[in-house]
Design a protein around this motif. Structure first.
Motif, PDB file in Angstrom:
ATOM      1  N   ARG A  55       0.775  -1.246  -0.040  1.00 24.63           N
ATOM      2  CA  ARG A  55       0.043  -0.003  -0.104  1.00 24.63           C
ATOM      3  C   ARG A  55       0.952   1.305  -0.054  1.00 24.63           C
ATOM      4  O   ARG A  55       0.495   2.393  -0.728  1.00 24.63           O
ATOM      5  N   ALA A  56       1.854   1.181   0.738  1.00 25.76           N
ATOM      6  CA  ALA A  56       2.767   2.299   0.700  1.00 25.76           C
ATOM      7  C   ALA A  56       3.437   2.758  -0.447  1.00 25.76           C
ATOM      8  O   ALA A  56       3.781   3.835  -0.907  1.00 25.76           O
ATOM      9  N   GLY A  61       5.249   5.470  -3.786  1.00 30.54           N
ATOM     10  CA  GLY A  61       6.350   5.213  -4.803  1.00 30.54           C
ATOM     11  C   GLY A  61       7.432   4.305  -4.082  1.00 30.54           C
ATOM     12  O   GLY A  61       7.161   3.739  -2.792  1.00 30.54           O
ATOM     13  N   ASP A  62       8.415   3.950  -4.768  1.00 27.10           N
ATOM     14  CA  ASP A  62       9.331   2.847  -4.338  1.00 27.10           C
ATOM     15  C   ASP A  62      10.234   3.508  -3.078  1.00 27.10           C
ATOM     16  O   ASP A  62      10.584   4.676  -3.311  1.00 27.10           O
ATOM     17  N   ILE A  66      12.561   7.084  -2.796  1.00 29.89           N
ATOM     18  CA  ILE A  66      12.046   7.984  -1.966  1.00 29.89           C
ATOM     19  C   ILE A  66      13.422   8.371  -1.143  1.00 29.89           C
ATOM     20  O   ILE A  66      13.751   9.490  -0.793  1.00 29.89           O
ATOM     21  N   ILE A  67      14.057   7.477  -0.554  1.00 32.31           N
ATOM     22  CA  ILE A  67      15.334   7.973   0.348  1.00 32.31           C
ATOM     23  C   ILE A  67      16.481   8.361  -0.543  1.00 32.31           C
ATOM     24  O   ILE A  67      17.023   9.353  -0.066  1.00 32.31           O
TER      25      ILE A  67
END
Length: 80
Positions: A55-56, A61-62, A66-67
């Motif tokens: 869900r996240a 997005g991946d 994001i990191i």
């Protein structure tokens, strides 16, 4: 990555099995059933975690991307 529907279906199947095991355990203690119950609980917990992750990922997005973006923004803010 599995779909949310696949994960939900597996959670439902394992939950039904867990209900059967709990009913059998309510009739009397059985070490084999107790172990199966513990194993089912662990599997269901893992599936809920997998569902939260999917869900996240669908929503934001991946995780790795994001990191990576956050680190780039942090480097840019330090340079400024």
């Amino acid at each position: 990555m599995r779909t949310l529907n696949e994960i939900k279906q597996e959670i439902d199947e394992l939950s039904e099995r867990r209900v059967g095991v709990m009913r059998a355990l309510s009739e009397g203690y059985d070490a084999t059933l107790a172990e199966e119950h513990k194993h089912l609980e662990e599997q269901i917990a893992q599936l809920w975690e997998e569902q939260r992750t999917v869900r996240a990922t669908l929503r934001f997005g991946d995780r790795d991307l994001i990191i990576q973006r956050a680190r780039q923004e942090e480097r840019l803010s330090r340079a400024a």
